[in-house]
Write a protein that holds these residues in place. Structure first.
Motif, short mmCIF file in Angstrom:
data_model
loop_
_atom_site.label_atom_id
_atom_site.label_comp_id
_atom_site.label_asym_id
_atom_site.label_seq_id
_atom_site.Cartn_x
_atom_site.Cartn_y
_atom_site.Cartn_z
N ILE A 1 0.84 -1.20 0.00
CA ILE A 1 0.00 0.00 0.00
C ILE A 1 0.87 1.26 0.00
O ILE A 1 0.62 2.21 -0.75
N ASP A 2 1.91 1.25 0.83
CA ASP A 2 2.81 2.42 0.92
C ASP A 2 3.49 2.68 -0.41
O ASP A 2 3.63 3.84 -0.83
N ARG A 3 3.94 1.62 -1.06
CA ARG A 3 4.62 1.82 -2.34
C ARG A 3 3.64 2.33 -3.39
O ARG A 3 3.99 3.19 -4.21
N HIS A 4 2.42 1.81 -3.37
CA HIS A 4 1.40 2.27 -4.32
C HIS A 4 1.12 3.76 -4.12
O HIS A 4 1.09 4.53 -5.10
N MET A 5 0.97 4.18 -2.87
CA MET A 5 0.74 5.60 -2.59
C MET A 5 1.97 6.44 -2.95
O MET A 5 1.85 7.58 -3.39
N GLY A 6 3.15 5.84 -2.77
CA GLY A 6 4.38 6.57 -3.07
C GLY A 6 4.52 6.93 -4.54
O GLY A 6 5.22 7.88 -4.89
N LEU A 7 3.85 6.18 -5.42
CA LEU A 7 3.90 6.48 -6.85
C LEU A 7 3.35 7.86 -7.15
O LEU A 7 3.66 8.44 -8.19
N THR A 8 2.52 8.40 -6.27
CA THR A 8 1.91 9.71 -6.50
C THR A 8 2.85 10.87 -6.18
O THR A 8 2.50 12.02 -6.44
N GLY B 1 11.39 6.50 -14.64
CA GLY B 1 9.93 6.51 -14.64
C GLY B 1 9.35 5.43 -15.54
O GLY B 1 8.35 4.79 -15.20
N ALA B 2 9.99 5.21 -16.70
CA ALA B 2 9.52 4.18 -17.62
C ALA B 2 9.67 2.79 -17.02
O ALA B 2 8.79 1.93 -17.19
N VAL B 3 10.77 2.56 -16.32
CA VAL B 3 10.99 1.26 -15.67
C VAL B 3 9.92 1.01 -14.61
O VAL B 3 9.37 -0.09 -14.50
N VAL B 4 9.63 2.04 -13.81
CA VAL B 4 8.60 1.90 -12.78
C VAL B 4 7.25 1.59 -13.42
O VAL B 4 6.48 0.74 -12.94
N ARG B 5 6.96 2.24 -14.53
CA ARG B 5 5.67 2.01 -15.20
C ARG B 5 5.58 0.59 -15.75
O ARG B 5 4.52 -0.05 -15.68
N GLU C 1 7.06 -1.95 -14.50
CA GLU C 1 6.97 -2.86 -13.36
C GLU C 1 5.61 -2.81 -12.68
O GLU C 1 5.07 -3.85 -12.27
N THR C 2 5.03 -1.62 -12.56
CA THR C 2 3.80 -1.47 -11.78
C THR C 2 2.56 -1.26 -12.63
O THR C 2 1.43 -1.41 -12.15
N GLY C 3 2.76 -0.84 -13.88
CA GLY C 3 1.63 -0.52 -14.74
C GLY C 3 1.09 0.88 -14.50
O GLY C 3 0.10 1.28 -15.12
#
Length: 509
Positions: free
Chosen positions: A74-81, A246-250, A252-254
């Motif tokens: 959850i923390d990582r998901h929120m951190g994407l913002t 940023g592209a790598v994160v996208r 990995e996470t979508g």
């Protein structure tokens, strides 16, 4: 003595001088206390640890309970913002160097970058001066400016000044650098640009000023194009490096990495944003912000970072709301500018002016007691990082900075005003002398004036970018004002040498 051994001795002497310069900077830090951290340091450190661990070079992550694993997700998901504003490059640098040698190694590395650039500047701008004169200059800069406190600050702020000096070396003295020196300066410039978006934002107009300086210096079309291209490539590579992460994160996470709505917070705090928000919400122009219009919204820090129900916005929002706030930002900014252009222009100019004079040290000398005792921050990475460089005692009150903010206002404020006056006076004298004694011998003087102009422009542009886009805070301007005493000492050293030798000549490389 063989040629190879002679070359080795030269290199040892050079890098010994670089190390000496770094230690002179850190001596001020040691007298004051120890290297320091900021709230954002935790984000950089955590991201660096995550990246190093992901590639298999860090320690294995601890085993977590199912509940902890779920919370971490959850923390990582929120951190994407909000993590798009955190540089992966600086994060890895911070984590690796701190893990290898505490914050003192971080400080040594950052101070060494500054020391190396200043020594290169002295060697190229004042080739007849002995190397020890550059070390004297570093000592003076360290004593009279906030430089040491940012060199020992676990944040990318120190690289704002690095950007300007590296760009000056390439643009003004590129012909006096060796091939590998040009490449190394270019690499450092690229890294310094990549570690914070604000550095890229002020470097773009500074590059334009550099182009004008090259015309004034009569550098020649080919030479000017080559130097401008070198800096331009550094900007593009820095942007590409940040985009790649940023592209790598996208992948990995979508989901994309996002930034907090900094401009929205700034316009709200300035006033025109609040006025427009009330108008737009009343007219049915729906913004997610309309749900927060009853809050004060008069402080950008509260809008972005507060978790208090009375004042907070972004930190209290769920993921969907954060995304909406970020995606609606362009429309809100354009709407505010169209609704109250004059009021926003006046507010932005006021912020710029205020930022220019906020030159005292604040965040780098805050007492770490807060990070060691606050219920939230004592669970982060900051306490162990602090405790590895400072013994704060059982009550965590034993390691405050010896320099206070009030003392910094007086000491650094007085010296920086004096340095600005000295820089202006020295530049005037050199300019008058160029007019009175024109000719090739004045080529070095012309270059020195170009350095002074670009140093001053860098300081002014930094204030514009930070003050207008984020807001006036001491950290933003005090990180870069060491360029003013650096420029003053450089020009005064030139005048002192000419007065001593009396010929006023200098050879062009």
């Amino acid at each position: 003595m063989t040629k190879a051994s002679g070359r080795a001795i030269v290199l040892v002497k050079w890098w010994s001088a670089v190390l000496a310069g770094a230690l002179l900077i850190l001596a001020v830090v040691a007298v004051n206390g120890h290297p320091t951290v900021f709230t954002d340091t935790d984000d950089y450190y955590a991201l660096g640890k995550e990246l190093v661990t992901d590639i298999g070079l860090g320690p294995p992550p601890p085993e977590l309970s199912d509940a902890d694993v779920a919370q971490a997700k959850i923390d990582r998901h929120m951190g994407l913002t909000q993590m798009a504003s955190r540089s992966a490059i600086y994060s890895v640098f911070l984590y690796v160097t701190e893990s290898a040698g505490t914050l003192w190694l971080v400080a040594l590395a950052q101070a060494s970058a500054v020391s190396w650039l200043v020594l290169l500047l002295w060697r190229t701008a004042l080739p007849a001066e002995p190397r020890w004169s550059a070390l004297v200059a570093i000592t003076v800069i360290a004593v009279v400016s906030p430089l040491p406190f940012f060199a020992a600050f676990a944040m990318p702020d120190i690289f704002a000044g690095v950007v300007v000096v590296a760009a000056v070396l390439i643009l003004v003295y590129g012909d006096r650098l060796g091939r590998w020196e040009r490449r190394a300066v270019g690499a450092l410039l690229t890294i310094a640009l990549a570690v914070h978006t604000s550095h890229i934002l002020f470097m773009v107009p500074l590059l334009g000023i550099g182009g004008l300086m090259l015309i004034w210096l009569k550098a020649g079309r080919r030479a000017a194009a080559g130097r401008l291209t070198s800096v331009g490539v550094a900007i593009v590579v820095a942007l590409a490096a940040n985009s790649l992460y940023g592209a790598v994160v996208r992948l990995e996470t979508g989901e994309p990495l996002r930034n907090q709505p900094f401009l929205t917070a700034r316009l709200l705090a300035d006033g025109p944003g609040r006025t427009y928000l009330r108008h737009a919400c009343a007219k049915g122009n729906v913004y997610t912000l309309c749900g927060y219009k009853a809050k004060p919204l008069s402080n950008s820090e509260d809008v972005l970072w507060s978790d208090l129900p009375k004042n907070g916005v972004f930190m209290l929002a769920d993921y969907k709301t954060r995304v909406e706030l970020e995606e609606q930002e362009p429309r809100f900014v354009l709407g505010t500018l169209a609704y109250a252009p004059g009021a926003q222009l006046a507010a932005s100019l006021k912020n710029w002016g205020q930022q220019l004079i906020l030159i005292f040290v604040e965040d780098p000398i805050r007492n770490p007691h807060f990070y060691l005792t606050d219920p939230y921050w004592r669970q982060t990475n900051l306490p162990p990082v602090i405790e590895r460089v400072a013994d704060c005692g059982k009550n965590f009150k034993g390691c405050p900075s010896r320099l206070t903010m009030a003392q910094s206002r007086s000491w650094h404020g007085a010296w920086l005003i004096a340095a600005a006056a000295a820089l202006a006076l020295a530049a005037t004298v050199i300019r008058q002398r160029m007019t009175a004694q024109p000719g090739a011998a004045r080529g070095d003087d012309r270059r020195l004036l170009a350095v002074a102009i670009m140093f001053a422009a860098g300081v002014i542009l930094n204030a514009a970018v930070c003050g207008i886009l984020s807001g006036p805070f001491p950290r933003y301007q005090s990180r870069i004002v060491w360029l003013i005493p650096a420029g003053a000492v450089l020009l005064l050293t030139r005048l002192r040498r000419e007065r001593r030798h009396g010929d006023g000549t200098a050879t062009l490389a």
